[in-house]
Design a protein around this motif. Structure first.
Motif, PDB file in Angstrom:
ATOM      1  N   SER A   1      -5.028   6.063   4.856  1.00 24.99           N
ATOM      2  CA  SER A   1      -5.761   7.234   5.337  1.00 24.99           C
ATOM      3  C   SER A   1      -7.243   7.128   4.973  1.00 24.99           C
ATOM      4  O   SER A   1      -7.598   6.693   3.878  1.00 24.99           O
ATOM      5  CB  SER A   1      -5.167   8.495   4.703  1.00 24.99           C
ATOM      6  OG  SER A   1      -5.890   9.643   5.081  1.00 24.99           O
ATOM      7  N   ALA A   2      -8.100   7.535   5.925  1.00 24.78           N
ATOM      8  CA  ALA A   2      -9.534   7.773   5.686  1.00 24.78           C
ATOM      9  C   ALA A   2     -10.293   6.581   5.117  1.00 24.78           C
ATOM     10  O   ALA A   2     -11.197   6.741   4.308  1.00 24.78           O
ATOM     11  CB  ALA A   2      -9.703   8.974   4.772  1.00 24.78           C
ATOM     12  N   LEU A   3      -9.919   5.371   5.539  1.00 26.19           N
ATOM     13  CA  LEU A   3     -10.629   4.178   5.091  1.00 26.19           C
ATOM     14  C   LEU A   3     -11.084   3.386   6.311  1.00 26.19           C
ATOM     15  O   LEU A   3     -10.262   2.949   7.112  1.00 26.19           O
ATOM     16  CB  LEU A   3      -9.728   3.307   4.217  1.00 26.19           C
ATOM     17  CG  LEU A   3     -10.383   2.064   3.599  1.00 26.19           C
ATOM     18  CD1 LEU A   3     -11.475   2.465   2.607  1.00 26.19           C
ATOM     19  CD2 LEU A   3      -9.335   1.193   2.900  1.00 26.19           C
ATOM     20  N   PRO A   4     -12.394   3.205   6.487  1.00 27.82           N
ATOM     21  CA  PRO A   4     -12.870   2.418   7.628  1.00 27.82           C
ATOM     22  C   PRO A   4     -12.303   1.005   7.604  1.00 27.82           C
ATOM     23  O   PRO A   4     -12.162   0.407   6.530  1.00 27.82           O
ATOM     24  CB  PRO A   4     -14.401   2.399   7.425  1.00 27.82           C
ATOM     25  CG  PRO A   4     -14.694   3.585   6.568  1.00 27.82           C
ATOM     26  CD  PRO A   4     -13.502   3.721   5.656  1.00 27.82           C
ATOM     27  N   VAL A   5     -11.996   0.489   8.773  1.00 22.89           N
ATOM     28  CA  VAL A   5     -11.428  -0.861   8.860  1.00 22.89           C
ATOM     29  C   VAL A   5     -12.359  -1.885   8.240  1.00 22.89           C
ATOM     30  O   VAL A   5     -11.905  -2.852   7.614  1.00 22.89           O
ATOM     31  CB  VAL A   5     -11.127  -1.211  10.333  1.00 22.89           C
ATOM     32  CG1 VAL A   5     -10.707  -2.674  10.458  1.00 22.89           C
ATOM     33  CG2 VAL A   5     -10.025  -0.315  10.874  1.00 22.89           C
ATOM     34  N   ALA A   6     -13.660  -1.683   8.368  1.00 25.69           N
ATOM     35  CA  ALA A   6     -14.639  -2.629   7.817  1.00 25.69           C
ATOM     36  C   ALA A   6     -14.510  -2.758   6.306  1.00 25.69           C
ATOM     37  O   ALA A   6     -14.890  -3.781   5.727  1.00 25.69           O
ATOM     38  CB  ALA A   6     -16.060  -2.197   8.182  1.00 25.69           C
ATOM     39  N   GLU A   7     -13.974  -1.736   5.650  1.00 25.66           N
ATOM     40  CA  GLU A   7     -13.828  -1.754   4.196  1.00 25.66           C
ATOM     41  C   GLU A   7     -12.397  -2.085   3.757  1.00 25.66           C
ATOM     42  O   GLU A   7     -12.121  -2.208   2.567  1.00 25.66           O
ATOM     43  CB  GLU A   7     -14.213  -0.388   3.620  1.00 25.66           C
ATOM     44  CG  GLU A   7     -15.648   0.020   3.915  1.00 25.66           C
ATOM     45  CD  GLU A   7     -15.965   1.425   3.451  1.00 25.66           C
ATOM     46  OE1 GLU A   7     -15.170   1.983   2.645  1.00 25.66           O
ATOM     47  OE2 GLU A   7     -16.978   1.984   3.896  1.00 25.66           O
ATOM     48  N   MET A   8     -11.502  -2.238   4.694  1.00 20.34           N
ATOM     49  CA  MET A   8     -10.081  -2.397   4.407  1.00 20.34           C
ATOM     50  C   MET A   8      -9.749  -3.826   4.006  1.00 20.34           C
ATOM     51  O   MET A   8     -10.289  -4.787   4.551  1.00 20.34           O
ATOM     52  CB  MET A   8      -9.287  -2.006   5.662  1.00 20.34           C
ATOM     53  CG  MET A   8      -7.885  -1.520   5.422  1.00 20.34           C
ATOM     54  SD  MET A   8      -7.101  -1.038   7.006  1.00 20.34           S
ATOM     55  CE  MET A   8      -8.005   0.466   7.393  1.00 20.34           C
ATOM     56  N   THR A   9      -8.859  -3.975   3.028  1.00 21.57           N
ATOM     57  CA  THR A   9      -8.336  -5.277   2.641  1.00 21.57           C
ATOM     58  C   THR A   9      -6.823  -5.258   2.785  1.00 21.57           C
ATOM     59  O   THR A   9      -6.213  -4.200   2.995  1.00 21.57           O
ATOM     60  CB  THR A   9      -8.690  -5.617   1.176  1.00 21.57           C
ATOM     61  OG1 THR A   9      -7.945  -4.752   0.300  1.00 21.57           O
ATOM     62  CG2 THR A   9     -10.195  -5.446   0.924  1.00 21.57           C
ATOM     63  N   GLU A  10      -6.208  -6.419   2.649  1.00 19.53           N
ATOM     64  CA  GLU A  10      -4.748  -6.502   2.732  1.00 19.53           C
ATOM     65  C   GLU A  10      -4.076  -5.579   1.717  1.00 19.53           C
ATOM     66  O   GLU A  10      -3.034  -4.976   1.994  1.00 19.53           O
ATOM     67  CB  GLU A  10      -4.291  -7.940   2.489  1.00 19.53           C
ATOM     68  CG  GLU A  10      -4.647  -8.906   3.605  1.00 19.53           C
ATOM     69  CD  GLU A  10      -4.212 -10.321   3.274  1.00 19.53           C
ATOM     70  OE1 GLU A  10      -3.188 -10.490   2.588  1.00 19.53           O
ATOM     71  OE2 GLU A  10      -4.916 -11.256   3.693  1.00 19.53           O
ATOM     72  N   ARG A  11      -4.659  -5.475   0.527  1.00 20.50           N
ATOM     73  CA  ARG A  11      -4.051  -4.667  -0.529  1.00 20.50           C
ATOM     74  C   ARG A  11      -4.151  -3.169  -0.267  1.00 20.50           C
ATOM     75  O   ARG A  11      -3.442  -2.384  -0.886  1.00 20.50           O
ATOM     76  CB  ARG A  11      -4.691  -4.999  -1.886  1.00 20.50           C
ATOM     77  CG  ARG A  11      -4.285  -6.360  -2.409  1.00 20.50           C
ATOM     78  CD  ARG A  11      -4.847  -6.645  -3.786  1.00 20.50           C
ATOM     79  NE  ARG A  11      -4.336  -7.891  -4.310  1.00 20.50           N
ATOM     80  CZ  ARG A  11      -3.175  -8.023  -4.943  1.00 20.50           C
ATOM     81  NH1 ARG A  11      -2.408  -6.965  -5.144  1.00 20.50           N
ATOM     82  NH2 ARG A  11      -2.788  -9.204  -5.389  1.00 20.50           N
TER      83      ARG A  11
ATOM     84  N   PRO B   1      -0.927   6.844   2.916  1.00 18.97           N
ATOM     85  CA  PRO B   1      -0.862   6.281   4.269  1.00 18.97           C
ATOM     86  C   PRO B   1      -1.611   7.150   5.271  1.00 18.97           C
ATOM     87  O   PRO B   1      -1.976   8.294   4.992  1.00 18.97           O
ATOM     88  CB  PRO B   1       0.638   6.279   4.565  1.00 18.97           C
ATOM     89  CG  PRO B   1       1.171   7.435   3.781  1.00 18.97           C
ATOM     90  CD  PRO B   1       0.343   7.461   2.512  1.00 18.97           C
ATOM     91  N   SER B   2      -1.805   6.611   6.453  1.00 20.63           N
ATOM     92  CA  SER B   2      -2.417   7.368   7.539  1.00 20.63           C
ATOM     93  C   SER B   2      -1.767   8.737   7.694  1.00 20.63           C
ATOM     94  O   SER B   2      -0.556   8.898   7.500  1.00 20.63           O
ATOM     95  CB  SER B   2      -2.259   6.597   8.857  1.00 20.63           C
ATOM     96  OG  SER B   2      -2.526   7.426   9.956  1.00 20.63           O
ATOM     97  N   SER B   3      -2.560   9.725   8.077  1.00 22.82           N
ATOM     98  CA  SER B   3      -2.029  11.077   8.295  1.00 22.82           C
ATOM     99  C   SER B   3      -1.017  11.102   9.434  1.00 22.82           C
ATOM    100  O   SER B   3      -0.232  12.051   9.557  1.00 22.82           O
ATOM    101  CB  SER B   3      -3.167  12.061   8.603  1.00 22.82           C
ATOM    102  OG  SER B   3      -3.846  11.685   9.787  1.00 22.82           O
ATOM    103  N   GLU B   4      -1.016  10.060  10.271  1.00 26.69           N
ATOM    104  CA  GLU B   4      -0.086  10.011  11.403  1.00 26.69           C
ATOM    105  C   GLU B   4       1.183   9.207  11.080  1.00 26.69           C
ATOM    106  O   GLU B   4       1.885   8.766  11.986  1.00 26.69           O
ATOM    107  CB  GLU B   4      -0.780   9.381  12.620  1.00 26.69           C
ATOM    108  CG  GLU B   4      -2.041  10.082  13.055  1.00 26.69           C
ATOM    109  CD  GLU B   4      -1.822  11.467  13.652  1.00 26.69           C
ATOM    110  OE1 GLU B   4      -0.737  12.042  13.453  1.00 26.69           O
ATOM    111  OE2 GLU B   4      -2.753  11.980  14.292  1.00 26.69           O
ATOM    112  N   TRP B   5       1.490   9.051   9.795  1.00 29.20           N
ATOM    113  CA  TRP B   5       2.655   8.258   9.414  1.00 29.20           C
ATOM    114  C   TRP B   5       3.946   8.786  10.054  1.00 29.20           C
ATOM    115  O   TRP B   5       4.874   8.018  10.304  1.00 29.20           O
ATOM    116  CB  TRP B   5       2.818   8.219   7.889  1.00 29.20           C
ATOM    117  CG  TRP B   5       3.042   9.561   7.242  1.00 29.20           C
ATOM    118  CD1 TRP B   5       2.095  10.386   6.711  1.00 29.20           C
ATOM    119  CD2 TRP B   5       4.294  10.246   7.071  1.00 29.20           C
ATOM    120  NE1 TRP B   5       2.663  11.541   6.221  1.00 29.20           N
ATOM    121  CE2 TRP B   5       4.021  11.478   6.425  1.00 29.20           C
ATOM    122  CE3 TRP B   5       5.613   9.935   7.395  1.00 29.20           C
ATOM    123  CZ2 TRP B   5       5.019  12.390   6.114  1.00 29.20           C
ATOM    124  CZ3 TRP B   5       6.611  10.853   7.082  1.00 29.20           C
ATOM    125  CH2 TRP B   5       6.315  12.062   6.451  1.00 29.20           C
TER     126      TRP B   5
END
Length: 225
Positions: free
Chosen positions: A56-66, A83-87
């Motif tokens: 949830s609320a994390l830009p893809v550009a900042e996202m890692t596998e972990r 997790p995403s709010s749309e889980w």
């Protein structure tokens, strides 16, 4: 030394590490293709009886596998952050559709434009069959992140691999992440065609018989492959 995620769950299935990399790569591709931006949208992939989903609320550009979250089929977090709010609709779709291995949700421009009109996408082009039927259904609007949205999405996805969410965006399904992304790109293109046709006049819609012939042709091509 093995990575924390390097563990086969059954037989020759993909490792969790591989799935995490594929899910992250797909999320990045969604942004690169203009299907998402910022923190919009989310993605998930089946992992045995569990699900890997974007946070949830994390830009893809900042996202890692972990940062990717492992949840069970009821949405309980097994490993990772929130997790995403749309889980809910990710879980409900994967629970209801055993043939589906990946779920993508996007706020892409043309799909969202048609969704804001509250329109189904009719058989304006024969490629509509790629989404599984003679139309791409659009749900009524309801607030994001709630069970009602998941229920509406499940109904709109009945016998389909894609739907629009009213005043919201699009969901695309596939047997795996590559398949789901291919469906998403096709649906966005179809929504663009429909939008452009509507801007000129009322498009000619293919008949049920014409679409039946298309579906039979698609089956023939799949057999050849």
């Amino acid at each position: 030394m093995t990575n924390d995620f390097e563990c086969l769950y059954v037989g020759n299935e993909m490792t969790e590490q591989t799935l995490r990399q594929q899910l992250l790569d797909t999320s990045r591709r969604m942004v690169e293709l203009g299907l998402n931006r910022g923190t919009a949208g989310n993605a998930s992939v089946r992992h045995g009886s569990d699900i890997l989903i974007t946070p949830s609320a994390l830009p893809v550009a900042e996202m890692t596998e972990r940062d990717l979250v492992l949840i069970d089929k009821e949405g309980k977090v097994l490993q990772g952050r929130k997790p995403s709010s749309e889980w809910r609709f990710h879980c409900d779709i994967l629970n209801a559709r055993p043939e589906i291995g990946a779920v993508l949700h996007m706020h892409s421009t043309f799909a969202t434009t048609i969704a804001c009109l509250g329109r189904d996408v009719p058989a304006v082009h024969y490629h509509i069959a790629i989404a599984g039927g003679d139309s791409i259904r659009c749900t009524p609007y309801t607030i994001f992140g709630e069970q009602n949205l998941s229920d509406l999405a499940l109904e709109a996805l009945r016998d389909r691999k894609a739907c629009l969410l009213g005043n919201h965006g699009m969901i695309a399904l596939g047997k795996d992440l590559d398949d789901a992304l291919s469906v998403a790109q096709e649906v966005e293109y179809l929504c663009e065609i429909y939008w452009r046709a509507l801007s000129v006049g009322e498009p000619k819609i293919l008949t049920a018989q014409q679409m039946h012939e298309v579906k039979e042709k698609f089956v023939e091509y799949k057999k050849r492959d």
